[in-house]
Design an enzyme around this catalytic site. Structure first.
Site, PDB file in Angstrom:
ATOM      1  N   TYR A  25      -5.765   2.184  -5.864  1.00 54.12           N
ATOM      2  CA  TYR A  25      -7.156   3.049  -6.471  1.00 54.12           C
ATOM      3  C   TYR A  25      -6.746   3.598  -7.668  1.00 54.12           C
ATOM      4  CZ  TYR A  25      -4.623   7.314  -4.682  1.00 54.12           C
ATOM      5  OH  TYR A  25      -3.525   8.111  -4.432  1.00 54.12           O
ATOM      6  N   ARG A  78      -3.274   1.558 -15.765  1.00 57.34           N
ATOM      7  CA  ARG A  78      -2.491   1.662 -14.370  1.00 57.34           C
ATOM      8  C   ARG A  78      -2.915   1.235 -13.452  1.00 57.34           C
ATOM      9  NH1 ARG A  78      -1.032   7.706 -12.545  1.00 57.34           N
ATOM     10  NH2 ARG A  78      -2.886   7.495 -11.777  1.00 57.34           N
ATOM     11  N   ARG A 117      -9.006 -10.715  10.155  1.00 56.31           N
ATOM     12  CA  ARG A 117      -7.753 -10.103  10.050  1.00 56.31           C
ATOM     13  C   ARG A 117      -6.700 -11.441  10.068  1.00 56.31           C
ATOM     14  NH1 ARG A 117      -5.204  -5.026  11.549  1.00 56.31           N
ATOM     15  NH2 ARG A 117      -3.209  -5.437  11.586  1.00 56.31           N
ATOM     16  N   HIS A 129      -2.481 -11.470   8.112  1.00 59.49           N
ATOM     17  CA  HIS A 129      -1.723 -10.859   7.203  1.00 59.49           C
ATOM     18  C   HIS A 129      -1.871 -11.913   5.612  1.00 59.49           C
ATOM     19  CE1 HIS A 129      -0.159  -8.679  10.355  1.00 59.49           C
ATOM     20  NE2 HIS A 129       0.686  -7.915   9.347  1.00 59.49           N
ATOM     21  N   LYS A 183      -0.246   2.450  -7.313  1.00 58.40           N
ATOM     22  CA  LYS A 183      -1.065   3.846  -6.713  1.00 58.40           C
ATOM     23  C   LYS A 183      -1.654   2.900  -5.553  1.00 58.40           C
ATOM     24  CE  LYS A 183      -3.850   7.374  -8.085  1.00 58.40           C
ATOM     25  NZ  LYS A 183      -3.222   8.477  -7.523  1.00 58.40           N
ATOM     26  N   LEU A 215       5.184   7.777  -9.258  1.00 62.37           N
ATOM     27  CA  LEU A 215       3.762   7.082  -9.846  1.00 62.37           C
ATOM     28  C   LEU A 215       4.044   7.472 -11.509  1.00 62.37           C
ATOM     29  CD1 LEU A 215       0.996   5.727  -9.350  1.00 62.37           C
ATOM     30  CD2 LEU A 215       0.154   7.997  -9.369  1.00 62.37           C
TER      31      LEU A 215
END
Ligand code: PDD
Length: 281
Positions: A32, A51, A99, A101, A145, A201
């Site tokens: 995000y 970024r 679902r 992985h 992030k 970050l």
């Protein structure tokens, strides 16, 4: 007006949007960005988008969109919201799939909100705030992030329960950053912050502070410091997109400097305000 956006559609924030089998909610499998808007203009948008792409590449997200596409998407949402001073949250996940992985072969999901900015309490701006120290229990790729914020959430809640605005994270005795901010100290007029590494970050407000320091001939030193050094600093402040520059005047019972927001923190905050005021013209 607050607005939401998901995969091509504008929606109300309370409308149903995300299916159960969404990788963002099932695995936290996404990234995000948070962008501050001043007078309808996104601040340091290019840096935020670079970024975003870096985070996407780091988790191998198949993002086909270019920076220009995200720029248009965000600017359009800002216009749609009609808000002048707001915050844009943009999330990208690995998409909607049963679902498993392993990476699915489905399009990424892009969602966004534009909301009015909740200004930092005036008393904090004027008098500073308190913080705690907390073990940095996060993973080794904090430069991404990532939507995975559980250690940040837990540490921040612990800080809140002690009337503190932030938990200053400590890894191997050294301060890394806050749960949602970069951490700085001032010693004899010089500004210190942890160097860029995989453990922090690369904050965009950190870049703004670095630029201001350079313009004002204030030494900006990227060097790690311990929590003991922080408690003995003349000033401490934290930075992020939503709160800009926040003076910290007390950490776990240690008064920082005079116990009042320091001269350097104030100057940097005032210069940042000038920068964003220029953006408003
Ligand atoms: N957080 N470090 C962490 C862990 C952060 O989450 C943030 C920002 C920062 C500061 O970055 P920037 O100056 O680019 O905002 C540092 C945002 C505000 C958030 O998660 O809401």
């Amino acid at each position: 007006m607050e607005i939401g956006y998901i995969n091509g559609n504008y929606i109300g924030l309370n409308e149903k949007a995300v299916p159960i089998e969404e990788r963002g909610q099932q695995f936290g499998d996404g990234i995000y960005e948070v962008i501050r808007v001043y007078n309808g203009k996104a601040f340091m948008l290019q840096e935020h988008l670079e970024r975003l792409i870096k985070s996407g590449n780091a988790i191998k997200l198949p993002i086909k969109q270019k920076i220009e596409d995200f720029r248009s998407l965000i600017n359009e949402a800002i216009v749609q919201s009609g808000l002048t001073d707001s915050c844009v949250y943009l999330q990208i996940t690995r998409g909607i799939s049963a679902r498993n992985h392993l990476f699915p072969d489905v399009p990424i999901s892009i969602s966004m909100t534009v909301k009015p900015i909740i200004p930092l309490a005036k008393s904090i701006r004027e008098n500073g705030a308190s913080a705690i120290f907390h073990d940095d229990e996060r993973w080794a790729n904090c430069y991404i992030k990532s939507l995975n914020l559980l250690p940040n959430v837990l540490a921040r809640q612990t800080a809140y329960e002690q009337n503190c605005v932030e938990a200053i994270l400590v890894r191997d005795g050294m301060v890394t950053e806050g749960t949602s901010s970069n951490v700085f100290i001032v010693k004899q007029g010089k500004v210190y912050t942890a160097p860029l590494s995989r453990y922090i970050l690369a904050g965009i407000t950190r870049v703004a502070v670095k630029n201001i320091c350079e313009a004002e001939s204030i030494s900006f030193i990227e060097q790690s410091f311990s929590k003991e050094v922080l408690t003995k600093a003349d000033e401490v402040f934290i930075t992020n997109t939503t709160s800009e520059i926040v003076p910290i005047v007390e950490v776990e019972g240690h008064m920082i400097g005079t116990g009042r927001p320091g001269e350097v923190s104030r100057k940097l905050y005032n210069k940042l305000q000038q920068l964003v005021a220029d953006l408003k013209e």
